[in-house]
Design an enzyme around this catalytic site. Structure first.
Site: not given
Ligand SMILES: [Zn+2]
Length: 216
Positions: A126, A134, A185
């Site tokens: 995280v 974001h 990702e």
């Molecule tokens: Zn993301």
């Protein structure tokens, strides 16, 4: 004595983690450069930074998403809607899982993870508040109907080959983990504008490398 040493090590590593992420001033509404802003462990966003034109994105989302996360910066939302529509016309269906996240939400996510899994795991998975892209409203995580968005799926492949046509890049590509500081990702795309996205795609770059190349 052993216990004491352990406590000292834990405390000093916490101090180290929280003190090494600052690179001078944080980015805020007055010094941010739209579209090309780099947010990572070394370039933090101010806790009060909120994108100016957040709108609800008109694409399918997973059920558990919050209203906040259904938003993106206006122009980015439009481009994403085009991408999702084009993909769908080719039989590729995406669902949004997380768009904009405020500093406050990121802080909650981070501290909840620290509580449930410890500092090490939390830091691995995280982003700390202020270091998540974001918060810019320029990126989104997508998934597929199976909720299994790994490299070999047709949805991940389509995204990798077509995102740039709509101004997006794969922000955390495979093999560039040492530059982005993030694991691969395949689901996280970031808006940078069509010309730059095309250049980054064709030259197999990360945003960090592009911005570095184009300084001055
Ligand atoms: Zn993301």
């Amino acid at each position: 004595m052993k216990k004491f040493i352990k406590v000292v090590i834990i405390i000093s590593s916490i101090i180290l983690i929280f003190s090494t992420n600052f690179n001078g001033e944080t980015l805020n509404n007055s010094n941010i450069i739209a579209n090309l802003v780099v947010v990572n462990n070394y370039n933090k966003l101010d806790k009060n930074y909120v994108p100016k034109n957040l709108v609800k994105v008109n694409i399918p989302f997973i059920d558990s998403i919050s209203e906040e996360e259904e938003q993106l910066e206006e122009n980015v939302a439009l481009q994403l809607e085009k991408l999702v529509k084009m993909a769908s016309s080719e039989g590729i269906n995406y669902l949004g899982t997380s768009g904009y996240r405020s500093y406050k939400s990121q802080k909650e996510i981070y501290y909840n993870r620290v509580k449930s899994q410890g500092l090490k795991k939390a830091n691995e998975y995280v982003a700390k508040p202020g270091t998540s892209e974001h918060q810019t409203g320029l990126c989104i995580d997508l998934t597929n109907e199976d909720r299994w968005f790994v490299e070999v799926t047709k949805e991940a492949k389509w995204l990798k080959e077509n995102a740039h046509k709509f101004g997006f890049i794969l922000r955390y590509p495979k093999g560039k983990e040492d530059i982005t500081g993030k694991k691969f990702e395949p689901w996280h795309i970031r808006y940078v504008g069509e010309d730059i996205a095309k250049y980054i795609y064709e030259n197999n770059l990360t945003l960090e490398e592009y911005v570095d190349e184009n300084k001055n």
